[in-house]
Design a protein around this motif. Structure first.
Motif, short mmCIF file in Angstrom:
data_model
loop_
_atom_site.label_atom_id
_atom_site.label_comp_id
_atom_site.label_asym_id
_atom_site.label_seq_id
_atom_site.Cartn_x
_atom_site.Cartn_y
_atom_site.Cartn_z
N MET A 228 -68.01 7.21 56.71
CA MET A 228 -68.29 6.18 55.69
C MET A 228 -69.79 5.95 55.57
O MET A 228 -70.31 5.75 54.47
N ALA A 229 -70.48 5.97 56.70
CA ALA A 229 -71.94 5.79 56.67
C ALA A 229 -72.59 6.92 55.87
O ALA A 229 -73.51 6.68 55.08
N ARG A 230 -72.10 8.13 56.05
CA ARG A 230 -72.67 9.27 55.31
C ARG A 230 -72.41 9.13 53.81
O ARG A 230 -73.27 9.40 52.99
N VAL A 231 -71.20 8.72 53.46
CA VAL A 231 -70.87 8.52 52.04
C VAL A 231 -71.77 7.44 51.45
O VAL A 231 -72.32 7.60 50.35
N LEU A 232 -71.93 6.33 52.16
CA LEU A 232 -72.79 5.25 51.67
C LEU A 232 -74.24 5.73 51.54
O LEU A 232 -74.94 5.36 50.58
N GLY A 233 -74.69 6.54 52.48
CA GLY A 233 -76.04 7.10 52.40
C GLY A 233 -76.20 7.98 51.17
O GLY A 233 -77.22 7.91 50.47
N ASN A 234 -75.20 8.78 50.88
CA ASN A 234 -75.24 9.62 49.68
C ASN A 234 -75.23 8.76 48.42
O ASN A 234 -75.95 9.06 47.45
N MET A 235 -74.43 7.72 48.44
CA MET A 235 -74.39 6.82 47.28
C MET A 235 -75.75 6.14 47.09
O MET A 235 -76.21 5.95 45.96
N ALA A 236 -76.40 5.80 48.19
CA ALA A 236 -77.73 5.18 48.11
C ALA A 236 -78.72 6.15 47.46
O ALA A 236 -79.56 5.74 46.64
N ASN A 237 -78.63 7.42 47.80
CA ASN A 237 -79.52 8.42 47.19
C ASN A 237 -79.28 8.53 45.68
O ASN A 237 -80.22 8.70 44.91
N VAL A 238 -78.04 8.44 45.26
CA VAL A 238 -77.73 8.45 43.83
C VAL A 238 -78.34 7.23 43.15
O VAL A 238 -78.94 7.33 42.07
N LEU A 239 -78.22 6.08 43.80
CA LEU A 239 -78.79 4.86 43.23
C LEU A 239 -80.31 4.97 43.08
O LEU A 239 -80.88 4.50 42.10
N ILE A 240 -80.96 5.60 44.05
CA ILE A 240 -82.41 5.81 43.95
C ILE A 240 -82.73 6.64 42.71
O ILE A 240 -83.62 6.31 41.94
N ARG A 241 -81.98 7.71 42.52
CA ARG A 241 -82.21 8.58 41.35
C ARG A 241 -81.96 7.85 40.04
O ARG A 241 -82.51 8.21 39.01
N GLN A 242 -81.12 6.83 40.09
CA GLN A 242 -80.84 6.03 38.90
C GLN A 242 -81.84 4.89 38.73
O GLN A 242 -81.73 4.10 37.80
N GLY A 243 -82.80 4.82 39.64
CA GLY A 243 -83.81 3.77 39.56
C GLY A 243 -83.34 2.42 40.08
O GLY A 243 -83.97 1.40 39.85
N LYS A 244 -82.24 2.40 40.80
CA LYS A 244 -81.68 1.16 41.33
C LYS A 244 -82.04 1.01 42.80
O LYS A 244 -81.19 1.05 43.69
N ARG A 245 -83.32 0.82 43.05
CA ARG A 245 -83.84 0.81 44.43
C ARG A 245 -83.29 -0.35 45.26
O ARG A 245 -82.96 -0.16 46.43
N ALA A 246 -83.21 -1.52 44.71
CA ALA A 246 -82.73 -2.68 45.47
C ALA A 246 -81.27 -2.45 45.90
O ALA A 246 -80.91 -2.72 47.05
N GLU A 247 -80.45 -1.93 44.99
CA GLU A 247 -79.06 -1.63 45.33
C GLU A 247 -78.99 -0.52 46.37
O GLU A 247 -78.12 -0.54 47.25
N SER A 248 -79.91 0.43 46.26
CA SER A 248 -79.96 1.52 47.22
C SER A 248 -80.24 1.00 48.63
O SER A 248 -79.61 1.43 49.60
N ILE A 249 -81.19 0.07 48.74
CA ILE A 249 -81.51 -0.49 50.05
C ILE A 249 -80.29 -1.20 50.64
O ILE A 249 -79.97 -1.04 51.82
N GLU A 250 -79.60 -1.93 49.82
CA GLU A 250 -78.38 -2.62 50.27
C GLU A 250 -77.36 -1.62 50.81
O GLU A 250 -76.76 -1.83 51.86
N MET A 251 -77.20 -0.52 50.10
CA MET A 251 -76.25 0.51 50.51
C MET A 251 -76.70 1.16 51.82
O MET A 251 -75.89 1.41 52.72
N LYS A 252 -78.01 1.43 51.95
CA LYS A 252 -78.51 2.02 53.18
C LYS A 252 -78.35 1.07 54.36
O LYS A 252 -78.07 1.50 55.47
N GLU A 253 -78.54 -0.21 54.12
CA GLU A 253 -78.35 -1.19 55.18
C GLU A 253 -76.89 -1.21 55.66
O GLU A 253 -76.62 -1.31 56.85
N LYS A 254 -75.95 -1.10 54.72
CA LYS A 254 -74.53 -1.03 55.10
C LYS A 254 -74.27 0.22 55.93
O LYS A 254 -73.59 0.16 56.96
#
Length: 167
Positions: free
Chosen positions: A18-44
């Motif tokens: 699950m941590a790996r999936v969330l990390g991958n999702m965070a990377n997608v969010l970064i590419r979408q310019g959603k940095r704040a959401e990405s940080i939240e995902m990485k923290e999870k």
């Protein structure tokens, strides 16, 4: 999101997968310019790794690096430095002989110091990172090239243009 739901059903919320999936999702969010959401995902993701991995592991140190770089990119330099230093401690306990992950974390710390205007500290960290990465990865790698460029930027900012030629 669909992958997260599948992994959650298969393994539950607190599983390394699950941590790996969330990390991958965070990377997608970064590419979408959603940095704040990405940080939240990485923290999870990081929280899951802290709860599920035994003791200090390289995966956890890598997570500290990723999270620290995210804080740095968001201008949260104090939080970035704290996070990167925690990852550095893990790597140094696991690998007293030095390894490339240590070099990458030192590079991140050097970048934070640069952003804070602490040029001497930045230069020291970048030089250490350069030595470790050259030794562990070899001189002709993208990581070494990136650290060389960062080192040159610090030297230029310090008004030491003549030293840049020696990089």
């Amino acid at each position: 999101e669909e992958a997260r739901e599948i992994y959650c059903r298969l393994h539950g919320e607190d599983h390394v997968s699950m941590a790996r999936v969330l990390g991958n999702m965070a990377n997608v969010l970064i590419r979408q310019g959603k940095r704040a959401e990405s940080i939240e995902m990485k923290e999870k993701a990081h929280g899951i790794l802290r709860r599920t991995l035994e003791g200090d592991s390289d995966d956890l140190a890598q997570s500290f690096l990723s999270e620290g770089l995210s804080y740095h990119s968001e201008g949260m330099q104090g939080k970035a430095l704290e996070t990167l230093e925690e990852g550095l401690g893990i790597v140094r306990r696991n690998h007293p002989e030095r390894n490339s992950l240590e070099g990458l974390i030192l590079d991140g710390i050097g970048s934070v110091y640069y952003a804070q205007g602490k040029l001497e500290e930045a230069l020291g960290m970048l030089k250490k990172a350069l030595r470790i990465l050259c030794k562990t990865l070899g001189p002709d790698t993208p990581e070494v090239g990136r650290v060389l460029c960062a080192t040159a930027m610090v030297l230029l900012k310090q008004g030491k243009a003549e030293a840049v030629d020696k990089c």
